[in-house]
Write an enzyme that holds these catalytic residues in place. Structure first.
Site, PDB file in Angstrom:
ATOM      1  N   ASP A  51     -34.379 -12.431-119.812  1.00  0.00           N
ATOM      2  CA  ASP A  51     -33.876 -11.586-118.713  1.00  0.00           C
ATOM      3  C   ASP A  51     -34.465 -12.072-117.387  1.00  0.00           C
ATOM      4  OD1 ASP A  51     -32.489  -9.302-117.484  1.00  0.00           O
ATOM      5  OD2 ASP A  51     -34.521  -8.590-117.110  1.00  0.00           O
TER       6      ASP A  51
ATOM      7  N   SER B 297     -29.196  -6.478-119.022  1.00  0.00           N
ATOM      8  CA  SER B 297     -30.465  -6.719-118.330  1.00  0.00           C
ATOM      9  C   SER B 297     -31.348  -5.463-118.386  1.00  0.00           C
ATOM     10  CB  SER B 297     -30.161  -7.113-116.877  1.00  0.00           C
ATOM     11  OG  SER B 297     -31.310  -7.095-116.100  1.00  0.00           O
TER      12      SER B 297
ATOM     13  N   ARG C  78     -28.512 -15.074-111.983  1.00  0.00           N
ATOM     14  CA  ARG C  78     -27.459 -14.194-111.455  1.00  0.00           C
ATOM     15  C   ARG C  78     -27.637 -13.996-109.959  1.00  0.00           C
ATOM     16  NH1 ARG C  78     -28.648  -9.074-114.477  1.00  0.00           N
ATOM     17  NH2 ARG C  78     -26.985  -8.160-113.222  1.00  0.00           N
TER      18      ARG C  78
ATOM     19  N   LYS D 263     -34.792  -4.768-121.183  1.00  0.00           N
ATOM     20  CA  LYS D 263     -36.145  -4.419-120.707  1.00  0.00           C
ATOM     21  C   LYS D 263     -36.598  -3.087-121.321  1.00  0.00           C
ATOM     22  CE  LYS D 263     -35.333  -5.137-116.190  1.00  0.00           C
ATOM     23  NZ  LYS D 263     -34.153  -6.029-116.191  1.00  0.00           N
TER      24      LYS D 263
ATOM     25  N   HIS E 167     -34.982   3.787-115.303  1.00  0.00           N
ATOM     26  CA  HIS E 167     -34.502   2.563-114.654  1.00  0.00           C
ATOM     27  C   HIS E 167     -33.304   2.902-113.782  1.00  0.00           C
ATOM     28  CE1 HIS E 167     -35.188  -1.826-114.911  1.00  0.00           C
ATOM     29  NE2 HIS E 167     -33.990  -1.870-114.350  1.00  0.00           N
TER      30      HIS E 167
HETATM   31  N1  URA Z   1     -31.813  -3.644-112.811  1.00  0.00           N
HETATM   32  C1  URA Z   1     -31.960  -4.590-113.783  1.00  0.00           C
HETATM   33  O1  URA Z   1     -32.992  -4.648-114.431  1.00  0.00           O
HETATM   34  N2  URA Z   1     -30.969  -5.442-114.009  1.00  0.00           N
HETATM   35  C2  URA Z   1     -29.819  -5.415-113.347  1.00  0.00           C
HETATM   36  O2  URA Z   1     -28.952  -6.219-113.626  1.00  0.00           O
HETATM   37  C3  URA Z   1     -29.652  -4.441-112.332  1.00  0.00           C
HETATM   38  C4  URA Z   1     -30.676  -3.556-112.085  1.00  0.00           C
END
Ligand code: URA
Length: 437
Positions: free
Chosen positions: A164, A186, A171, A190, A85
């Site tokens: 999320d 966040s 956000r 995930k 990620h």
């Molecule tokens: N990627 C995400 O999943 N969340 C964030 O807040 C920033 C990048």
């Protein structure tokens, strides 16, 4: 028995920079998911987190509450699973190369992703630029595809971190995307709900990122690694440069096109090198190659075409047109192209990633308002990198637009983003720091 803090006090204490016990933060977020805390209250709290920060215990509590809003996948039976990620960048399409590359090395890539946030791009928007591609796979199908194809990418859904998904959108609409704890919660919610055991976190640092410098990015990386620990995940993290766009393309279909070039062994070296680094780290963390051998194995999988073949199988499995990697004309294209040329000779001193990202967002590659439909075709193609020498009149960038007014505005922004100087500029390293959780 302790009485929970009133909602407004959680917000006020956070705004004042006072500690809020982790259990109260978890209760506050769970209250929001169940409807007793309003969107307005959640937005105010997010703003307070951006301005004042919260401690690591509270960030972990936020993560737990987000994970608990949906299902948590158990992928242990599938073999060596992995996910990567990025915390968000401009022209950052590393996933589109690194994920099939890691899968080609034997990692079962079970990837969760998001749409674009603020001025940054999102993997889901990029994948949705591929005709037919679905990122809203039912969870059972996601798991089956990881098992049978070796790679699947899915977005948040009613069952996978639904909180999320909602918080992400909130956000985005309220200018509260940048708080380190919000990003960490966040991202990690995930990763934990998605079930992959090995994780590589690419934490972006610089003007185009949510973390302004390498120190802030390192703190965020360490926070995310700490959050992952009680969940038993193997984490590797990289802090990587986001002063200038990661690749030459910024915009959804444009980035898919560029990743096709990289998968075919060409494309910009920084994007290729970063994808190889990330895939190599993931392969090592997942245990499919020995420590220290990941990057070489990944480079070989790119050279032999194994990564391209995996990318084709992946896209086809999700309903997309697998030919996009080799036949980019099958991707959506914008109606007009406007060039940005150098007003004078010089050395490229800066390509401001944030401004380029904002230009792409204005063109329609990202969202400026709630529910805005992203245009897959538009974006910015940057023809230079910091340190390049240019002559007067040389091409600096091409704006891909659907509308003349927006094209004009984007041209102005991009022209401002590229600064020319006279002195040589030493190249900035791509990877600024790395570590393990
Ligand atoms: N990627 C995400 O999943 N969340 C964030 O807040 C920033 C990048």
């Amino acid at each position: 028995m302790t009485v929970p803090l009133p909602t407004v006090e959680v917000i006020e204490r956070t705004m004042a920079g006072r500690e809020v016990p982790a259990a109260e933060v978890e209760g506050f977020v769970r209250g929001w998911t169940s409807g007793s805390v309003s969107d307005a209250q959640m937005s105010a709290w997010c703003m307070a987190v951006c301005l004042r920060g919260i401690g690591p215990g509270a960030a972990a509590a936020l993560t737990r509450a987000l994970v608990g809003s949906g299902d948590r996948l158990e992928l242990g039976k599938l073999g060596p699973t992995g996910d990567k990620h990025s915390t968000g960048g401009v022209g950052d399409s590393v996933t589109l190369v690194a994920a099939p590359l890691a899968a080609a090395l034997g990692v079962r890539v079970a990837k969760t992703s998001g749409h674009g946030l603020g001025h940054t791009g999102g993997t889901l928007d990029k994948l949705e630029a591929i005709p037919g591609m679905r990122v809203d796979l039912p969870l059972e199908r996601f798991v089956r595809q990881v098992r049978d194809v070796g790679i699947a990418v899915v977005g948040q859904s009613d069952r996978l971190v639904p909180a999320d998904r909602r918080l992400y959108a909130l956000r985005d609409q309220t200018g509260t995307v940048s708080g380190a704890a919000l990003v960490a919660g966040s991202v990690m919610s995930k990763k934990i709900a998605g079930g992959a055991q090995a994780l590589v976190l690419d934490v972006k640092a610089g003007g185009g990122a949510f973390f302004a410098d390498a120190d802030r990015a390192r703190e965020a990386a360490e926070l995310m690694a700490d959050i992952a620990r009680p969940w038993g995940r193997r984490v590797r993290w990289l802090v990587t440069d986001m002063e200038q766009p990661a690749g030459a393309m910024v915009g959804n279909a444009l980035e898919v096109r560029q990743c096709g070039e990289v998968l075919r062994g060409a494309g910009p070296a920084p994007l290729r090198d970063l994808a190889v680094t990330v895939a190599g780290e993931l392969a090592e963390a997942a245990g499919v190659v020995a420590d220290g051998e990941g990057a070489d194995a990944a480079a070989a999988a790119l050279r032999t075409g194994a990564a391209l073949a995996t990318a084709e199988r992946w896209v086809e499995a999700q309903g997309g047109d697998p030919a996009v990697w080799t036949a980019p004309e099958r991707l959506p294209a914008a109606r007009m192209r406007e060039e940005v040329r150098a007003a004078r000779a010089g050395v490229v001193a800066r390509v401001d990633a944030r401004t380029v990202g904002e230009a792409a967002r204005w063109l329609g590659a990202g969202r400026l308002s709630r529910g805005q439909v992203v245009d897959p075709a538009v974006g910015v193609e940057v023809a230079v990198r910091v340190g390049d020498r240019v002559a007067a009149g040389d091409l600096l960038a091409v704006v891909h637009a659907q509308d003349a007014w927006l094209a004009g505005r984007a041209v102005g922004m991009v022209a401002e983003a590229v600064a020319l100087g006279d002195d040589p500029v030493p190249p900035r390293p791509l990877v600024l720091a790395r570590g393990r959780g």
